[in-house]
Design an enzyme around this catalytic site. Structure first.
Site, PDB file in Angstrom:
ATOM      1  N   SER A  74       0.948  -1.511   0.056  1.00  0.00           N
ATOM      2  CA  SER A  74      -0.241  -0.177   0.027  1.00  0.00           C
ATOM      3  C   SER A  74       0.602   1.099  -0.325  1.00  0.00           C
ATOM      4  CB  SER A  74      -1.629  -0.039   0.762  1.00  0.00           C
ATOM      5  OG  SER A  74      -2.115   1.222   1.071  1.00  0.00           O
ATOM      6  N   GLU A  93      -6.407  -5.866  -7.388  1.00  0.00           N
ATOM      7  CA  GLU A  93      -5.285  -4.762  -8.071  1.00  0.00           C
ATOM      8  C   GLU A  93      -4.510  -5.211  -8.415  1.00  0.00           C
ATOM      9  OE1 GLU A  93      -5.453  -2.362  -3.627  1.00  0.00           O
ATOM     10  OE2 GLU A  93      -4.335  -4.359  -4.278  1.00  0.00           O
ATOM     11  N   HIS A 103      -7.793  -5.932  -1.086  1.00  0.00           N
ATOM     12  CA  HIS A 103      -6.220  -4.837  -1.390  1.00  0.00           C
ATOM     13  C   HIS A 103      -5.348  -5.362   0.096  1.00  0.00           C
ATOM     14  CE1 HIS A 103      -3.807  -1.036  -0.733  1.00  0.00           C
ATOM     15  NE2 HIS A 103      -3.532  -0.869   0.629  1.00  0.00           N
TER      16      HIS A 103
END
Length: 712
Positions: A540, A622, A650
């Protein structure tokens, strides 16, 4: 009068039939090894393996959190406590879960009162989209009946999330609700005869409307987040609807306005969110939102005459979880260098400042006051979360329940907490982990893990890079926390202004990279880290830091990231609504001439400058975010490899995927920093592929792997 929409929602709730779920006499489903053997581990030690970290038993989320949601609760008489225990099973790619009740004393045996169910993952209303999915486990807080005979909790078994209850003596459990949509919040009403709960029937209606829209084509609008789904999301906010269910008959009705207010009122420490406290004499203490802070608040209490008294001392700013003790208010707070310590304070309402009772670098993930002591879920850098009793005045600790007693027999690298300032003057903390068997005078490859180093050193934020498994492979590890942002330093209250300041001249990204660089230099200057064999990892925001560091610094020799990256395609990947958010922060539009901006942070545009091979292990959710980066790097002949994990979000949540990521990360850094090829036959094809990537690299790698000796 009940509206037509509400009437339809009520019809969607099946009537509770006593005994239709697991009966009180039915055996409780068990999962072998979920509750640890009461025997103590032997003295023999062995190396820690990635499986040991994946299979740790957990109470609450893996990452230490600032959230107020309760991880365990005490019974009304204070004699028992309850919590959910969870353990991953990577072989079957599932979680063993159970609700546990035990006496509130040291050495009490844990008792399974309910088991089974799926891992409930949290969803969020995010940038105008309702129920945005994540891989983060939802905290399951047990709530006691007033008589202490039952615990109530959320559980999912193949359908929507329901409220269940289990007898505290372990003689059975049953579903209480039968909603056709997920139940998101509940309370046992005072008196214990009814259950208050709320769900979002309108969310299902919105999803059904999207299905119908698909027959004529979805309109591409603010509901879209292409990086996460090829379908639109229901637009947020979607209101919750409150209901009342009689616990004897199961009859369900719409909640009155007063009942809805009771359900949604800020709960006390025994109910869930812990932001207020009530003294035996009826005086209140609470955390009041502070307009000068982006998060947190200030401490307020009622004086003897009912006047509101606020604590304005620095220690009270950001106070958490207040409780009363003999006319004073005690609370938890973060403090110290880079706010890396946890403290317990005591404040007498009206006094100018509180008095510190206790401080530690350990994390107190959740605490429950009991007389003058605290019962806490505590974790240290080398100690997974466990239940202890703490006397905050004397500092005396007593172990009550260790979910992972076997961990004491594993070999771990020694940990040292480091403090430093980066080039911008911001305080930073890091934990330097020495390799198992460390010998002074030998330089070791070092791997950086981000981006919060508080508590047990497991896998970094997101739990994807196994710190002690690296130490057992002969790596030193620097686990580092991000420094405070420029917005924090200036006490900005506008999130948009904070985002703009952060991006201006990439000041926060430069500050984060400076903190990492300084910590690595400390390890090098101490003779521990080999300057030619430094690896870096990130998830992230940490992956964004990896990108920026590889572009602007020649310090790193190999990298591994969990998701990535900021590229010129950002506006169309995130969708119209999120794109406007990024534009407000200062990111360029797709049609802007922004070569100078992307030269600072686009890996795809800088592939020929980078001298570190990069491993990508990403969720299928993603993948689109990574394709531009990966393609640009491969076109630049940089050794980049990517693996995509199905059904993920995520944060990776499936146990088999986490174990695969752990193992591949270890093998990747072994290959590029230590010159070691895995002996696992399952890795042969991957290693041959890495050989071809290395052979096709037109630039010499920065790292020159040193064949490992037994000490390395």
């Amino acid at each position: 009068m009940v509206s037509a929409a509400l009437a339809a929602a009520l019809l969607a709730l099946a009537t509770f039939q006593p005994g239709s779920a697991t009966s009180a006499a039915a055996p409780v489903e068990t999962c072998a090894g979920l509750v640890p053997d009461p025997g103590t581990p032997g003295k023999a030690s062995r190396p820690l393996l990635p499986e040991d970290l994946v299979r740790l038993r957990d109470i609450g989320p893996v990452d230490p959190s600032e959230q107020a949601t309760r991880l365990f609760t005490l019974s009304p008489d204070g004699l028992q406590l309850a919590f959910q225990l969870r353990r991953a099973d990577p072989g079957r790619n599932l979680y063993c879960q159970a609700m546990i009740v035990m006496e509130a004393r040291a050495g009490a045996p844990p008792r399974i009162v309910d088991s089974g169910g799926e891992l409930i993952r949290a969803t969020f209303d995010f940038r105008g989209k309702a129920a945005f999915p994540s891989g983060i486990p939802l905290v399951v807080t047990p709530r006691w009946s007033p008589d202490g005979q039952w615990i109530y909790f959320l559980k999912q078994t193949g359908g929507p999330v329901q409220v269940w209850r289990a007898r505290a003596d372990g003689t059975g459990s049953e579903a209480v609700t039968h909603s056709e949509v997920d139940i998101e919040n509940f309370r046992v009403a005072p008196g214990g005869r009814t259950l208050l709960f709320e769900s979002r029937p309108a969310l299902r209606e919105a999803s059904d409307a999207i299905e119908r829209e698909g027959l004529s084509g979805f309109h591409y609008d603010d509901r879209y987040s292409p990086v996460s789904s090829s379908r639109p999301f229901p637009p947020a906010p979607i209101p919750r609807t409150a209901f009342v269910q009689a616990l004897d008959s199961g009859a369900v009705r719409a909640a009155s306005e007063a009942e809805t207010e009771t359900l949604r009122a800020p709960p006390g420490k025994d109910e869930g969110e812990w932001n207020s406290a009530l003294a035996p004499n009826g005086r209140r203490a609470w955390i009041r939102p502070d307009p000068t802070l982006l998060s947190g608040g200030s401490l307020v209490a009622e004086g003897p005459g009912g006047a509101q008294l606020a604590c304005h001392a620095p220690a009270c700013r950001g106070a958490r979880r207040p409780w009363w003790y003999k006319g004073a208010v005690r609370f938890l707070a973060r403090e110290g260098w880079a706010r890396g310590s946890t403290a317990v304070y005591q404040w007498v309402p009206g006094a100018a400042a509180p008095r510190r009772l206790y401080t530690s670098d350990d994390v107190l993930a959740d605490c429950e006051p009991s007389a003058g002591a605290l019962i806490c879920l505590r974790e240290g850098s080398l100690t997974p979360r466990r239940l202890e009793q703490l006397d905050p005045v004397t500092g005396r600790r007593e172990l009550w329940f260790d979910p992972n007693p076997e961990f004491a027999a594993l070999r771990l690298g020694r940990v040292e907490r480091l403090h430093w300032r980066n080039a911008f003057g911001f305080e930073t903390i890091g934990d330097l982990v020495c390799p198992v068997g460390y010998q002074p005078g030998i330089r070791y490859p070092l791997v950086v893990v981000q981006y919060d180093t508080r508590g047990f050193l497991r896998g970094g934020t997101g739990d994807e890079f196994p710190i002690q498994a690296f130490a057992n492979r002969g790596f030193a590890v620097l686990s580092v926390s991000r420094p405070a942002s420029a917005a924090d330093a200036l006490a900005l209250t506008d999130p948009d202004e904070a985002d703009r300041l952060s991006l201006e001249a990439f000041r926060d990204r430069r500050s984060i990279v400076s903190s990492i660089e300084t910590g690595v230099r400390i390890a090098i200057d101490r003779g521990i880290a080999d300057p030619g064999r430094i690896g870096i990892t990130g998830l992230s925001d940490g992956a964004t830091t990896v990108s920026f560091a590889l572009i602007h610094d020649d310090l790193f020799s190999a990298a591994a990231v969990a998701n990535c990256c900021f590229e010129p395609s950002l506006p169309f990947r995130v969708g119209p609504s999120a794109a406007r958010h990024f534009y407000k922060a200062g990111y360029p539009r797709l049609t802007d001439r922004a070569e100078d901006f992307w030269a600072e942070m686009s890996l795809a545009r800088n592939g020929r400058r980078i001298r570190a091979p990069i491993l990508f292990q990403v969720s299928d959710d993603e993948l689109m975010s990574t394709l531009e980066t990966f393609t640009g790097l491969r076109e630049s002949d940089l050794p980049a490899d990517m693996y995509v994990f199905p059904g993920e979000r995520h944060v990776i949540w499936q146990p088999s995927h986490r174990l695969a990521i752990f193992r591949r990360s270890l093998d990747w850094f072994d290959y590029w920093l230590r010159g070691i090829r895995s002996s696992d036959p399952r890795m042969r094809a991957e290693l041959d592929h890495w050989d071809r990537l290395r052979a096709g690299w037109t630039r010499a790698p920065k790292a020159q792997p040193v064949p490992a000796s037994p000490s390395q």
